[in-house]
Each structure stands twice: as structure tokens, then as C-alpha cells.
Scaffold this motif. Structure first.
Motif, PDB file in Angstrom:
ATOM      1  N   THR A 110      -6.473   0.536   4.769  1.00  0.00           N
ATOM      2  CA  THR A 110      -6.551   1.494   3.655  1.00  0.00           C
ATOM      3  C   THR A 110      -7.098   2.833   4.134  1.00  0.00           C
ATOM      4  OG1 THR A 110      -8.806   0.951   2.872  1.00  0.00           O
ATOM      5  CG2 THR A 110      -6.993  -0.415   2.048  1.00  0.00           C
ATOM      6  N   ALA A 111      -8.069   2.782   5.067  1.00  0.00           N
ATOM      7  CA  ALA A 111      -8.640   4.021   5.608  1.00  0.00           C
ATOM      8  C   ALA A 111      -7.595   4.769   6.432  1.00  0.00           C
ATOM      9  CB  ALA A 111      -9.869   3.703   6.450  1.00  0.00           C
ATOM     10  N   MET A 112      -6.858   4.035   7.249  1.00  0.00           N
ATOM     11  CA  MET A 112      -5.840   4.652   8.091  1.00  0.00           C
ATOM     12  C   MET A 112      -4.778   5.346   7.246  1.00  0.00           C
ATOM     13  SD  MET A 112      -3.444   2.812  10.974  1.00  0.00           S
ATOM     14  CE  MET A 112      -2.464   1.941   9.729  1.00  0.00           C
ATOM     15  N   LYS A 113      -4.450   4.745   6.099  1.00  0.00           N
ATOM     16  CA  LYS A 113      -3.428   5.315   5.223  1.00  0.00           C
ATOM     17  C   LYS A 113      -4.006   6.330   4.239  1.00  0.00           C
ATOM     18  CE  LYS A 113      -0.042   2.654   3.859  1.00  0.00           C
ATOM     19  NZ  LYS A 113       1.039   3.088   4.751  1.00  0.00           N
ATOM     20  N   GLY A 114      -5.346   6.477   4.227  1.00  0.00           N
ATOM     21  CA  GLY A 114      -5.981   7.465   3.365  1.00  0.00           C
ATOM     22  C   GLY A 114      -5.874   7.156   1.887  1.00  0.00           C
ATOM     23  N   ILE A 115      -5.848   5.872   1.543  1.00  0.00           N
ATOM     24  CA  ILE A 115      -5.746   5.476   0.141  1.00  0.00           C
ATOM     25  C   ILE A 115      -7.146   5.411  -0.466  1.00  0.00           C
ATOM     26  CG2 ILE A 115      -4.993   3.665  -1.460  1.00  0.00           C
ATOM     27  CD1 ILE A 115      -2.943   2.859   0.684  1.00  0.00           C
ATOM     28  N   PRO A 116      -7.389   6.078  -1.584  1.00  0.00           N
ATOM     29  CA  PRO A 116      -8.701   6.021  -2.232  1.00  0.00           C
ATOM     30  C   PRO A 116      -9.160   4.573  -2.418  1.00  0.00           C
ATOM     31  CG  PRO A 116      -7.352   7.680  -3.280  1.00  0.00           C
ATOM     32  CD  PRO A 116      -6.456   6.964  -2.314  1.00  0.00           C
TER      33      PRO A 116
ATOM     34  N   PRO B  33     -14.073   6.045   5.469  1.00  0.00           N
ATOM     35  CA  PRO B  33     -13.980   7.450   5.056  1.00  0.00           C
ATOM     36  C   PRO B  33     -13.249   7.662   3.742  1.00  0.00           C
ATOM     37  CG  PRO B  33     -12.462   6.992   6.865  1.00  0.00           C
ATOM     38  CD  PRO B  33     -13.327   5.782   6.714  1.00  0.00           C
ATOM     39  N   ASN B  34     -12.464   6.674   3.318  1.00  0.00           N
ATOM     40  CA  ASN B  34     -11.711   6.804   2.072  1.00  0.00           C
ATOM     41  C   ASN B  34     -12.452   6.237   0.866  1.00  0.00           C
ATOM     42  OD1 ASN B  34     -11.331   4.284   3.399  1.00  0.00           O
ATOM     43  ND2 ASN B  34      -9.525   3.836   2.169  1.00  0.00           N
ATOM     44  N   LEU B  35     -13.723   5.816   1.062  1.00  0.00           N
ATOM     45  CA  LEU B  35     -14.495   5.260  -0.054  1.00  0.00           C
ATOM     46  C   LEU B  35     -14.745   6.310  -1.121  1.00  0.00           C
ATOM     47  CD1 LEU B  35     -16.176   2.713  -1.028  1.00  0.00           C
ATOM     48  CD2 LEU B  35     -18.172   3.967  -0.165  1.00  0.00           C
TER      49      LEU B  35
ATOM     50  N   LEU C  94       0.811  -1.218   0.000  1.00  0.00           N
ATOM     51  CA  LEU C  94       0.000   0.000   0.000  1.00  0.00           C
ATOM     52  C   LEU C  94       0.845   1.268   0.000  1.00  0.00           C
ATOM     53  CD1 LEU C  94      -2.923  -0.990   2.419  1.00  0.00           C
ATOM     54  CD2 LEU C  94      -2.922  -0.930  -0.086  1.00  0.00           C
ATOM     55  N   ARG C  95       2.091   1.177   0.421  1.00  0.00           N
ATOM     56  CA  ARG C  95       2.979   2.344   0.363  1.00  0.00           C
ATOM     57  C   ARG C  95       3.159   2.842  -1.068  1.00  0.00           C
ATOM     58  NH1 ARG C  95       7.895  -0.101   4.100  1.00  0.00           N
ATOM     59  NH2 ARG C  95       6.631  -0.511   5.980  1.00  0.00           N
ATOM     60  N   HIS C  96       2.934   1.949  -2.023  1.00  0.00           N
ATOM     61  CA  HIS C  96       3.149   2.283  -3.436  1.00  0.00           C
ATOM     62  C   HIS C  96       1.860   2.125  -4.249  1.00  0.00           C
ATOM     63  CE1 HIS C  96       7.386   2.223  -2.367  1.00  0.00           C
ATOM     64  NE2 HIS C  96       7.202   1.031  -1.859  1.00  0.00           N
ATOM     65  N   THR C  97       0.712   2.217  -3.572  1.00  0.00           N
ATOM     66  CA  THR C  97      -0.590   2.009  -4.206  1.00  0.00           C
ATOM     67  C   THR C  97      -1.384   3.307  -4.207  1.00  0.00           C
ATOM     68  OG1 THR C  97      -0.623  -0.316  -3.492  1.00  0.00           O
ATOM     69  CG2 THR C  97      -2.724   0.670  -4.120  1.00  0.00           C
ATOM     70  N   ASP C  98      -1.858   3.712  -5.371  1.00  0.00           N
ATOM     71  CA  ASP C  98      -2.646   4.945  -5.499  1.00  0.00           C
ATOM     72  C   ASP C  98      -4.139   4.722  -5.346  1.00  0.00           C
ATOM     73  OD1 ASP C  98      -0.453   6.779  -6.098  1.00  0.00           O
ATOM     74  OD2 ASP C  98      -0.291   5.712  -8.005  1.00  0.00           O
ATOM     75  N   LEU C  99      -4.595   3.495  -5.573  1.00  0.00           N
ATOM     76  CA  LEU C  99      -6.017   3.176  -5.491  1.00  0.00           C
ATOM     77  C   LEU C  99      -6.166   1.712  -5.127  1.00  0.00           C
ATOM     78  CD1 LEU C  99      -9.097   3.798  -6.089  1.00  0.00           C
ATOM     79  CD2 LEU C  99      -8.622   3.036  -8.438  1.00  0.00           C
ATOM     80  N   VAL C 100      -7.114   1.425  -4.238  1.00  0.00           N
ATOM     81  CA  VAL C 100      -7.443   0.042  -3.893  1.00  0.00           C
ATOM     82  C   VAL C 100      -8.848  -0.271  -4.381  1.00  0.00           C
ATOM     83  CG1 VAL C 100      -7.956  -1.555  -2.005  1.00  0.00           C
ATOM     84  CG2 VAL C 100      -5.918  -0.123  -1.897  1.00  0.00           C
ATOM     85  N   LEU C 101      -8.978  -1.374  -5.108  1.00  0.00           N
ATOM     86  CA  LEU C 101     -10.274  -1.931  -5.458  1.00  0.00           C
ATOM     87  C   LEU C 101     -10.415  -3.212  -4.648  1.00  0.00           C
ATOM     88  CD1 LEU C 101      -8.764  -0.833  -8.277  1.00  0.00           C
ATOM     89  CD2 LEU C 101     -10.990  -1.389  -9.216  1.00  0.00           C
TER      90      LEU C 101
END
Length: 232
Positions: free
Chosen positions: A152-158, A187-189, A116-123
Motif C-alpha cells: 500500500t505504501a509503494m502504491k501510495g494508497i491512503p 509514509p501513506n498512513l 488495490l488498483r481500484h482502491t482509494d483507501l485501505v483500512l
């Protein structure tokens, strides 16, 4: 580092924003009753490829991505090869490429955090809403998926959440409303996608000599799904 690749779709349009270079990795620990890619289950299948070579191969398609496209890694389950995905994504981001991870959210949370450090979006697939259903229909743990989504929410990843609508299994209005509420609790949904169940995979199951558990379940067509979603 090498990874095991099932297949590549060079001009994908449904696995993230814009036009995507979609890499399907080999191997999956889940056995979802509606899985449409049973040929990705075996971890030892597919072709081996070096991360550097795959980056260069992807970049050859960069001209088609425009401003909103990029690279998506899917599966199988990409977190089964987390170190490879971590390196692949890091090298892509160094080239200014948008990275998207299409996952079921299972596997080592520590390894997922490094990806996730290198991820711009999670599906992420939210397949069911109870532990019992996850165990029965996927052989997976809901708590594991929830921990991943919280990360993902904690890291703020879309985040885009996907849910397959299966007649007689996940198609009640009450269930779909609960899925919507669950997704919106993060919250990042950015997007919630309800996907219609289909049976285009039957040929694969027959070829592999596997029984498709939902063979007798009717497919969910787009019009039927739209009628349901209009009531949410």
C-alpha cells in the motif's frame, strides 16, 4: 462475476470517511481470539450476488454519501474473494465512487495488488506486533501483513491502521506506543485508530455453539481507553 455476501450496512459511519455503503463478504481464514463476527468464517456461507447487481444496489444509496462517503468492502476477509472485489471496485470507480478496502492484509499479494488498483483507501487491522502472537491469537502470519502494508505504501494508497485494545493482552502503554511507532513508519498512513475490545459477540458464539476465547476478559470501555491514549 459472483461473490458471497454475508450482509450489507447501507448507512455505515465507522468504516471509512463519510457515510458508507458497507458490504461484508463471507469467509475468513483467520481465527482471531477477539473476532466479533464468527458467522462470517465459513467461505461457503452467505448469499451469492453478481458484481453488476451489487453496484446498482449500492448506487441507489448514493444520495446519502455526500462528498466524502462511498463504498467499503469488509468481511470476513475481503481478499479471500479478491477477483470479485477487484471487479466490484473497478465498476464503482467507473461511476466516480470512492472505494475503501477493510482488510486484515492476508492472502495472495498478487491478487491484493490487482484489488488495490481500484482502491482509494485501505483500512488495515494490525492485530499484533510479533510473529508468535499472530500465530497464537489469529492463526496468521505477521510477515504477510507487513508485505501487504508495504505494498500500500509503494502504491501510495491512503492508509488507516486499526488496532484492538484488549485488557491484559494489548493494553500496556509500551505495547500501544510500539503500535503507534509501527503505524507511523508507513509514509501513506493517514489515521491510526485504537478500538476498544467488547463482547457484544457473545450471543453469536453461543448460537453457533462456539467457545469465545476471551469470554472472561473484561470489555474495554471508551473512558478507560481514552485514559490510556492520553498517556501516549
Amino acid at each position: 462475476m459472483t461473490g458471497r455476501i454475508h450482509s450489507i450496512q447501507s448507512l455505515g459511519a465507522v468504516d471509512g470517511p463519510g457515510i458508507r455503503y458497507v458490504v461484508f463478504l463471507q469467509g475468513c481464514p483467520l481465527r482471531c481470539v477477539y473476532c466479533h463476527n464468527p458467522d462470517t468464517w465459513a467461505a461457503e456461507g452467505g448469499d451469492t450476488v453478481e458484481a453488476d447487481a451489487l453496484v446498482q444496489k449500492a448506487l441507489r444509496c448514493r444520495a446519502y454519501w455526500g462528498d466524502s462517503g462511498g463504498v467499503t468492502v469488509s468481511g470476513g476477509e475481503p481478499l479471500l474473494q479478491a477477483p470479485f472485489v477487484e471487479e466490484f471496485f473497478a465498476k464503482l470507480q467507473a461511476q466516480g465512487v470512492h472505494t475503501a478496502l477493510d482488510t486484515s492484509g492476508v492472502g495472495s499479494l498478487a491478487a491484493a495488488e490487482r484489488v488495490l488498483r481500484h482502491t482509494d483507501l485501505v483500512l488495515c487491522d494490525l492485530k499484533f506486533l510479533t510473529q508468535a502472537d499472530y500465530l497464537q491469537y489469529c492463526r496468521a502470519e505477521l510477515t504477510q501483513v507487513e508485505r501487504f502494508l508495504q505494498l500500500t505504501a509503494m502504491k501510495g494508497i491512503p492508509l488507516w491502521i486499526r488496532h484492538v485494545v484488549v485488557p491484559g493482552l494489548t493494553d500496556s502503554l509500551e505495547h500501544l506506543r510500539l503500535v503507534k511507532a509501527k503505524a507511523e513508519s508507513y509514509p501513506n498512513l493517514e489515521k491510526l485508530e485504537f478500538l476498544p475490545f467488547h463482547k457484544l459477540c457473545l450471543e453469536k458464539y453461543d448460537r453457533l455453539g462456539l467457545e469465545f476465547p476471551l469470554r472472561d476478559t473484561p470489555a474495554m470501555n471508551d473512558a478507560w481507553l481514552k485514559l490510556l491514549l492520553d498517556k501516549l
